[in-house]
Design a protein around this motif. Structure first.
Motif, short mmCIF file in Angstrom:
data_model
loop_
_atom_site.label_atom_id
_atom_site.label_comp_id
_atom_site.label_asym_id
_atom_site.label_seq_id
_atom_site.Cartn_x
_atom_site.Cartn_y
_atom_site.Cartn_z
N HIS A 49 0.83 -1.21 0.00
CA HIS A 49 0.00 0.00 0.00
C HIS A 49 0.87 1.26 0.00
N LYS A 50 0.34 2.31 -0.67
CA LYS A 50 1.14 3.50 -0.95
C LYS A 50 1.70 4.16 0.31
N ASP A 51 0.93 4.13 1.41
CA ASP A 51 1.41 4.80 2.62
C ASP A 51 2.59 4.06 3.25
N HIS A 52 2.96 2.91 2.68
CA HIS A 52 4.10 2.15 3.20
C HIS A 52 5.28 2.06 2.23
N ILE A 53 5.05 2.40 0.95
CA ILE A 53 6.14 2.28 -0.03
C ILE A 53 6.51 3.58 -0.74
N ALA A 54 5.67 4.61 -0.65
CA ALA A 54 5.78 5.75 -1.57
C ALA A 54 7.09 6.53 -1.46
N GLY A 55 7.79 6.42 -0.31
CA GLY A 55 9.00 7.21 -0.13
C GLY A 55 10.29 6.55 -0.60
#
Length: 260
Positions: free
Chosen positions: A83-89
């Motif tokens: 999920h984006k809130d865990h990989i986006a950075g």
């Protein structure tokens, strides 16, 4: 499972929207208490024996999370799920590539590895453009693995129907974005000194533990010290919720440091 002394730093303790949430003027989002301000959920784990540093998940806030604790070194990233809130950075690991003159080892299950290769395709290209993140991708299954002197036990949990990987390092266990854990995986958590567990809000949720469900699981597993994370503004004010918890259970907050 033998391990060195660990220092745990909570980089973020919020759910996918963070707190404050854009456009919200609820009591939590407008609170002046710094403990009610939550970036997206992530922790930094440091071995106090050999200095190894690993991050679990690179949130959309990853760059700022590293800057605000002035972290100069990173040895690996462990991912829980795609999920984006865990990989986006992930793109911002480029700075560590540059200063450490090395690729960064990244550990992820198959589902997450596929998402990383899709979302950050340019980092995996055959003729990669100069300056892209340099990543060595390792697949996580059920087998333990090591990063320097840290021995890591994956713990597989369920986020509705999505498999999510939690991690146990020595006596420290970190689980986020879960609403169910199979009995065989619960056994891997037992004996931990500290458990970090997601607790989204008071009301039940389709894919996250509610606060009461998280408390019940921590009691079932008989963990002596428990910290709840991945918190939404719907949970309530930090100081009010904290007063209602069992004495050995706590709401984590951004910047909290533990030594184990």
């Amino acid at each position: 499972m033998h391990n060195s002394h660990l220092k745990i730093t909570f980089l973020g303790t919020g759910t996918s929207t963070g707190i404050p949430m854009i456009g919200c003027d609820c009591a939590v989002c407008t609170s002046h208490n710094s403990k009610d301000k939550r970036l997206r959920s992530s922790v930094l784990i440091e071995s106090l024996t050999d200095g190894t540093k690993i991050v679990i998940d690179t949130t959309p806030d990853f760059r700022y999370q590293m800057l605000r604790i002035q972290n100069k070194r990173l040895d690996a990233v462990l991912f829980t799920h795609p999920h984006k809130d865990h990989i986006a950075g992930l793109d911002d690991v480029r700075a560590y590539n540059y200063f450490q003159h090395s690729n960064l080892p990244v550990y992820a299950n198959t589902l997450t590895a596929e998402a990383l290769q899709r979302d950050f395709y340019y980092a995996f290209a055959e003729n990669a453009y100069p300056g892209v993140p340099r990543i060595d991708l390792h697949l996580v299954n059920h087998a333990p693995f090591s990063i320097n002197n840290l021995s890591i036990q994956p713990i597989w949990v369920w986020h509705l129907k999505m498999p999510v990987v939690g991690y146990r390092i020595g006596a420290f266990t970190y689980i986020t974005d879960a609403n169910r854990i199979d009995d065989a995986e619960k056994e891997k958590i037992k004996g931990s000194s500290i458990l970090v567990l997601n607790a989204l809000r008071i009301e039940p949720h389709i894919s996250h533990y509610s606060l009461q469900e998280a408390i019940a699981l921590a009691q079932e597993l008989n963990i002596p010290e428990v910290y709840f994370t991945h918190i939404s503004h719907q949970l309530g004010l930090h100081h009010q919720v904290s007063k209602q918890l069992p004495s050995h259970m706590h709401l984590a907050y951004d910047g909290l440091e533990l030594v184990i």
